[in-house]
Design an enzyme around this catalytic site. Structure first.
Site, short mmCIF file in Angstrom:
data_model
loop_
_atom_site.label_atom_id
_atom_site.label_comp_id
_atom_site.label_asym_id
_atom_site.label_seq_id
_atom_site.Cartn_x
_atom_site.Cartn_y
_atom_site.Cartn_z
N HIS A 149 9.02 14.16 9.27
CA HIS A 149 9.57 13.45 10.62
C HIS A 149 10.45 12.44 10.04
CE1 HIS A 149 9.58 10.96 13.88
NE2 HIS A 149 9.01 11.86 14.92
N GLY A 175 3.69 22.17 9.91
CA GLY A 175 4.80 21.70 10.19
C GLY A 175 5.80 21.75 9.06
N HIS A 188 0.68 -1.16 -0.07
CA HIS A 188 0.14 -0.10 0.01
C HIS A 188 0.83 1.45 0.04
CE1 HIS A 188 -3.27 2.69 0.83
NE2 HIS A 188 -4.06 1.51 0.74
N THR A 229 11.28 9.42 10.98
CA THR A 229 11.00 8.23 11.07
C THR A 229 9.48 7.95 10.74
OG1 THR A 229 10.83 7.94 13.48
CG2 THR A 229 12.94 7.40 12.25
N ALA A 230 8.76 8.95 11.12
CA ALA A 230 7.23 8.95 11.17
C ALA A 230 6.52 9.54 9.86
CB ALA A 230 6.41 9.36 12.10
N GLY A 231 7.28 10.20 9.03
CA GLY A 231 6.91 10.87 7.92
C GLY A 231 5.89 12.04 8.10
#
Length: 306
Positions: A170, A165, A83, A172-174
């Site tokens: 981020h 933002g 996905h 690692t969290a995108g």
């Protein structure tokens, strides 16, 4: 808003292989006034989908909590799956159910996005009815390039920067796409034979962007090693579910392929089942009591233990 207002939120997370992580994310959404209606994980898509509902304020807080837990547990630099995704908490849509307008749902999405950035440092793109720009109404436009491509584009191209933002994602969290929309049905159909090229051809012919059916988004993928047409039906009133199933069946037949079983991710509104519900009979174990939103509101499931 009406004191009896009900809003649904259907966050999608980029983790489907590690059940422990998914359970922690779901459990983080346990807020007074929020009902857990459904959650599922798919290891091949490496994705989980959760459905909650309740009063707008508590539902918003639950979604914000989940975004923070996903950012803590999911590292997109090590994540792969079928996905498309841009974030650990990839998509967070708010859907009006009762006593809430789409405009009010969009305001809630804007508030949630701001808090996700302030609390967890995860940038946010607004989409759907909450979009701040016309080129971000469609989720696929926001997701273009996925995490890896967007990570670079957001630094080089001002038009790809987050709404809240950033400009960098981020590490690692995108980023999260937070929005408001009407009911969307995530519906997949496996092909009984053939290969991914057939699934892709069928998806191309059925999706609205290629001149196919109104309100249908589709991709051809390999899921669990089998060709699958994975679809989002964004307006079942324009294109009823039985017509979608029949169209996929007819297109597959043109390639000499028959259909395998169907699959529903999450819940559907009662009206989506329709008078001609034969399409649902192709979904193994389909239970209206478990898959229809209006019924689940009265019979929520227990929050998972960790």
């Amino acid at each position: 808003m009406n004191p009896d207002s009900i809003i649904e939120c259907v966050p999608n997370f980029s983790e489907g292989a590690d059940e422990s992580k998914v359970r922690q994310i779901v459990a983080s959404m346990c807020v007074d006034g929020v009902r857990l209606l459904d959650w599922s994980r798919d290891a091949d898509h490496n994705r989980s989908v959760v459905t909650i509902a309740g009063a707008p304020g508590p539902v918003m807080e639950a979604a914000i909590n989940a975004a923070g837990m996903a950012a803590k547990l999911i590292d997109l630099t090590e994540q792969t799956g079928v996905h498309p995704r841009i974030g650990a908490a990839d998509v967070i849509p708010f859907v009006p159910v009762h006593g809430v307008s789409l405009a009010e749902a969009a305001m809630l999405a804007r508030q949630a996005g701001l808090q996700i950035w302030r609390r967890y440092g995860v940038p946010v793109y607004f989409y759907g009815a909450a979009a701040a720009r016309p080129d971000r109404v469609q989720l696929e436009d926001v997701r273009r390039g996925q995490f890896e491509g967007l990570r670079e584009a957001s630094l080089k191209d001002a038009s790809r920067r987050p709404d809240v933002g950033g400009p960098e994602l981020h590490a690692t969290a995108g980023a999260s796409a937070v929005g408001a929309r009407t009911f969307l049905i995530a519906y997949n159909i496996y092909l009984a034979s053939g290969d991914i090229s057939v699934a892709r051809a069928v998806a191309r012919d059925i999706r609205a962007s290629s001149g196919g059916m109104q309100g249908v988004k589709a991709l051809g993928v390999l899921a669990n090693g089998r060709p699958q047409v994975t679809m989002n039906i964004t307006d079942f009133t324009l294109t009823p579910m039985h017509r979608v199933h029949k169209a996929v069946e007819d297109l597959a037949r043109q390639h000499g392929v028959s259909l395998g079983e169907g699959e529903l991710i999450g819940l559907i509104p009662q009206d989506a089942l329709g008078a001609d519900s034969a399409w649902a009979d192709q979904i193994p174990g389909f239970d209206p009591e478990a898959k229809i939103l209006e019924r689940k509101l009265h019979h929520p499931i227990d929050w998972p233990g960790i």
